[in-house]
Motif scaffolding. Structure first.
Motif, PDB file in Angstrom:
ATOM      1  N   GLY A 142     -20.100  54.570 -14.568  1.00 41.00           N
ATOM      2  CA  GLY A 142     -20.137  53.878 -13.281  1.00 41.00           C
ATOM      3  C   GLY A 142     -19.839  54.760 -12.094  1.00 41.00           C
ATOM      4  N   SER A 143     -19.981  56.075 -12.251  1.00 40.11           N
ATOM      5  CA  SER A 143     -19.613  56.962 -11.142  1.00 40.11           C
ATOM      6  C   SER A 143     -20.489  56.749  -9.914  1.00 40.11           C
ATOM      7  CB  SER A 143     -19.648  58.428 -11.577  1.00 40.11           C
ATOM      8  OG  SER A 143     -20.957  58.806 -11.941  1.00 40.11           O
ATOM      9  N   ALA A 144     -21.758  56.428 -10.108  1.00 38.43           N
ATOM     10  CA  ALA A 144     -22.636  56.200  -8.952  1.00 38.43           C
ATOM     11  C   ALA A 144     -22.169  54.979  -8.159  1.00 38.43           C
ATOM     12  CB  ALA A 144     -24.072  56.018  -9.423  1.00 38.43           C
ATOM     13  N   GLU A 145     -21.813  53.910  -8.866  1.00 37.57           N
ATOM     14  CA  GLU A 145     -21.350  52.704  -8.181  1.00 37.57           C
ATOM     15  C   GLU A 145     -20.024  52.950  -7.468  1.00 37.57           C
ATOM     16  OE1 GLU A 145     -22.201  52.734 -11.431  1.00 37.57           O
ATOM     17  OE2 GLU A 145     -24.006  51.498 -11.528  1.00 37.57           O
ATOM     18  N   ILE A 146     -19.131  53.645  -8.131  1.00 34.68           N
ATOM     19  CA  ILE A 146     -17.814  53.915  -7.540  1.00 34.68           C
ATOM     20  C   ILE A 146     -17.954  54.808  -6.324  1.00 34.68           C
ATOM     21  CG2 ILE A 146     -15.612  55.073  -7.958  1.00 34.68           C
ATOM     22  CD1 ILE A 146     -15.865  53.972 -10.871  1.00 34.68           C
ATOM     23  N   ASN A 147     -18.755  55.864  -6.426  1.00 34.32           N
ATOM     24  CA  ASN A 147     -18.978  56.728  -5.266  1.00 34.32           C
ATOM     25  C   ASN A 147     -19.606  55.939  -4.129  1.00 34.32           C
ATOM     26  OD1 ASN A 147     -17.895  59.069  -6.339  1.00 34.32           O
ATOM     27  ND2 ASN A 147     -19.833  59.738  -7.196  1.00 34.32           N
ATOM     28  N   LEU A 203     -14.265  61.269  -9.894  1.00 36.18           N
ATOM     29  CA  LEU A 203     -14.537  61.621 -11.286  1.00 36.18           C
ATOM     30  C   LEU A 203     -13.272  61.620 -12.151  1.00 36.18           C
ATOM     31  CD1 LEU A 203     -16.749  62.369 -13.294  1.00 36.18           C
ATOM     32  CD2 LEU A 203     -16.313  64.756 -12.741  1.00 36.18           C
ATOM     33  N   PRO A 204     -12.183  62.316 -11.743  1.00 43.30           N
ATOM     34  CA  PRO A 204     -10.988  62.265 -12.598  1.00 43.30           C
ATOM     35  C   PRO A 204     -10.300  60.902 -12.599  1.00 43.30           C
ATOM     36  CG  PRO A 204     -10.654  63.814 -10.785  1.00 43.30           C
ATOM     37  CD  PRO A 204     -12.024  63.285 -10.675  1.00 43.30           C
ATOM     38  N   LEU A 205     -10.483  60.126 -11.538  1.00 44.24           N
ATOM     39  CA  LEU A 205      -9.841  58.814 -11.498  1.00 44.24           C
ATOM     40  C   LEU A 205     -10.563  57.786 -12.360  1.00 44.24           C
ATOM     41  CD1 LEU A 205      -8.890  58.406  -7.737  1.00 44.24           C
ATOM     42  CD2 LEU A 205      -7.338  58.584  -9.663  1.00 44.24           C
ATOM     43  N   PHE A 206     -11.892  57.789 -12.302  1.00 46.07           N
ATOM     44  CA  PHE A 206     -12.653  56.727 -12.931  1.00 46.07           C
ATOM     45  C   PHE A 206     -13.553  57.203 -14.067  1.00 46.07           C
ATOM     46  CE2 PHE A 206     -11.924  55.526  -8.483  1.00 46.07           C
ATOM     47  CZ  PHE A 206     -11.176  54.386  -8.678  1.00 46.07           C
ATOM     48  N   GLY A 207     -13.700  58.503 -14.233  1.00 50.05           N
ATOM     49  CA  GLY A 207     -14.558  59.029 -15.286  1.00 50.05           C
ATOM     50  C   GLY A 207     -16.023  58.966 -14.908  1.00 50.05           C
ATOM     51  N   ILE A 246     -19.292  52.709  -3.491  1.00 47.97           N
ATOM     52  CA  ILE A 246     -18.279  51.827  -2.904  1.00 47.97           C
ATOM     53  C   ILE A 246     -17.349  52.618  -1.990  1.00 47.97           C
ATOM     54  CG2 ILE A 246     -16.234  50.428  -3.435  1.00 47.97           C
ATOM     55  CD1 ILE A 246     -17.789  49.501  -5.978  1.00 47.97           C
ATOM     56  N   ILE A 247     -16.895  53.777  -2.449  1.00 43.53           N
ATOM     57  CA  ILE A 247     -15.989  54.591  -1.636  1.00 43.53           C
ATOM     58  C   ILE A 247     -16.693  55.062  -0.369  1.00 43.53           C
ATOM     59  CG2 ILE A 247     -14.655  56.732  -1.554  1.00 43.53           C
ATOM     60  CD1 ILE A 247     -14.153  56.347  -4.580  1.00 43.53           C
ATOM     61  N   ILE A 248     -17.918  55.549  -0.500  1.00 42.50           N
ATOM     62  CA  ILE A 248     -18.660  56.008   0.682  1.00 42.50           C
ATOM     63  C   ILE A 248     -18.910  54.843   1.636  1.00 42.50           C
ATOM     64  CG2 ILE A 248     -20.894  56.917   1.451  1.00 42.50           C
ATOM     65  CD1 ILE A 248     -20.826  58.689  -1.104  1.00 42.50           C
ATOM     66  N   GLY A 249     -19.179  53.658   1.091  1.00 40.94           N
ATOM     67  CA  GLY A 249     -19.361  52.479   1.935  1.00 40.94           C
ATOM     68  C   GLY A 249     -18.104  52.128   2.714  1.00 40.94           C
ATOM     69  N   MET A 250     -16.947  52.189   2.042  1.00 40.16           N
ATOM     70  CA  MET A 250     -15.686  51.891   2.732  1.00 40.16           C
ATOM     71  C   MET A 250     -15.408  52.922   3.821  1.00 40.16           C
ATOM     72  SD  MET A 250     -13.194  50.409  -0.293  1.00 40.16           S
ATOM     73  CE  MET A 250     -12.811  52.016  -0.896  1.00 40.16           C
ATOM     74  N   VAL A 251     -15.662  54.201   3.513  1.00 40.51           N
ATOM     75  CA  VAL A 251     -15.445  55.259   4.505  1.00 40.51           C
ATOM     76  C   VAL A 251     -16.390  55.064   5.687  1.00 40.51           C
ATOM     77  CG1 VAL A 251     -15.692  57.739   4.898  1.00 40.51           C
ATOM     78  CG2 VAL A 251     -14.506  56.917   2.871  1.00 40.51           C
ATOM     79  N   SER A 252     -17.641  54.706   5.404  1.00 39.71           N
ATOM     80  CA  SER A 252     -18.608  54.482   6.471  1.00 39.71           C
ATOM     81  C   SER A 252     -18.213  53.287   7.333  1.00 39.71           C
ATOM     82  CB  SER A 252     -20.005  54.273   5.891  1.00 39.71           C
ATOM     83  OG  SER A 252     -20.407  55.401   5.166  1.00 39.71           O
ATOM     84  N   LEU A 253     -17.708  52.252   6.698  1.00 35.74           N
ATOM     85  CA  LEU A 253     -17.263  51.082   7.444  1.00 35.74           C
ATOM     86  C   LEU A 253     -16.094  51.452   8.361  1.00 35.74           C
ATOM     87  CD1 LEU A 253     -17.579  48.047   7.922  1.00 35.74           C
ATOM     88  CD2 LEU A 253     -15.995  47.666   6.038  1.00 35.74           C
ATOM     89  N   ALA A 254     -15.161  52.239   7.836  1.00 38.82           N
ATOM     90  CA  ALA A 254     -14.040  52.687   8.668  1.00 38.82           C
ATOM     91  C   ALA A 254     -14.537  53.521   9.840  1.00 38.82           C
ATOM     92  CB  ALA A 254     -13.052  53.482   7.827  1.00 38.82           C
ATOM     93  N   ALA A 300     -15.423  65.625  -0.796  1.00 35.76           N
ATOM     94  CA  ALA A 300     -14.396  65.468  -1.822  1.00 35.76           C
ATOM     95  C   ALA A 300     -14.455  64.132  -2.564  1.00 35.76           C
ATOM     96  CB  ALA A 300     -13.014  65.657  -1.209  1.00 35.76           C
ATOM     97  N   ILE A 301     -15.223  63.177  -2.082  1.00 40.86           N
ATOM     98  CA  ILE A 301     -15.246  61.858  -2.723  1.00 40.86           C
ATOM     99  C   ILE A 301     -15.620  61.938  -4.207  1.00 40.86           C
ATOM    100  CG2 ILE A 301     -16.435  59.623  -2.757  1.00 40.86           C
ATOM    101  CD1 ILE A 301     -16.338  59.693   0.301  1.00 40.86           C
ATOM    102  N   PRO A 302     -16.733  62.592  -4.574  1.00 41.07           N
ATOM    103  CA  PRO A 302     -17.041  62.676  -6.009  1.00 41.07           C
ATOM    104  C   PRO A 302     -16.007  63.477  -6.798  1.00 41.07           C
ATOM    105  CG  PRO A 302     -18.974  63.238  -4.699  1.00 41.07           C
ATOM    106  CD  PRO A 302     -17.816  63.127  -3.762  1.00 41.07           C
TER     107      PRO A 302
END
Length: 130
Positions: free
Chosen positions: A60-65, A53-57, A67-75, A47-49
């Motif tokens: 930069g979607s690759a960078e945003i995805n 997509l609707p939040l950030f357009g 960052i989010i995947i990195g934060m989830v992985s860190l958690a 569900a991350i992408p």
């Protein structure tokens, strides 16, 4: 479904499943809790992408995805040792599940704020284009 209902639904299922796991008294309820929790886990992968997509357009979607995947992985990296520490000190995982469920309810509130802010930005962009 849109991104907002998917995010809220996933987090809600995950929070309910974890809260149920913290109070398991019947094996049947544990199966229900695991199924609900598992549905919620798709938020951290598939569900991350769909949410980004609707939040950030698209810009930069690759960078945003990433960052989010990195934060989830860190958690995912940090959480098991914390849960195991709690188990070693208390003798049960129940408080860990309850804390995780409460944090997910807090995260639902953050998602509402993010979607509201994204909606305002979209309205400003549309007005600027006129």
């Amino acid at each position: 479904f849109g991104a907002k209902p998917v995010a809220i639904l996933c987090l809600s299922f995950s929070a309910i499943g974890q809260w149920m796991l913290s109070n398991v008294s019947d094996p049947t309820l544990s199966y229900v809790a695991v199924v609900l929790f598992s549905i919620g886990l798709c938020l951290t992968t598939v569900a991350i992408p769909l949410i980004a997509l609707p939040l950030f357009g698209t810009r930069g979607s690759a960078e945003i995805n990433g960052i989010i995947i990195g934060m989830v992985s860190l958690a995912s990296l940090i959480t098991p040792p914390i849960c195991n520490f709690i188990y070693d000190k208390i003798g049960t995982y129940s408080p860990s599940f309850k804390v995780a469920a409460v944090l997910e309810v807090f995260l639902i509130g953050i998602y509402f704020i993010m979607f509201a802010m994204a909606s305002k930005d979209r309205k400003k962009e549309l007005e600027a284009q006129k």
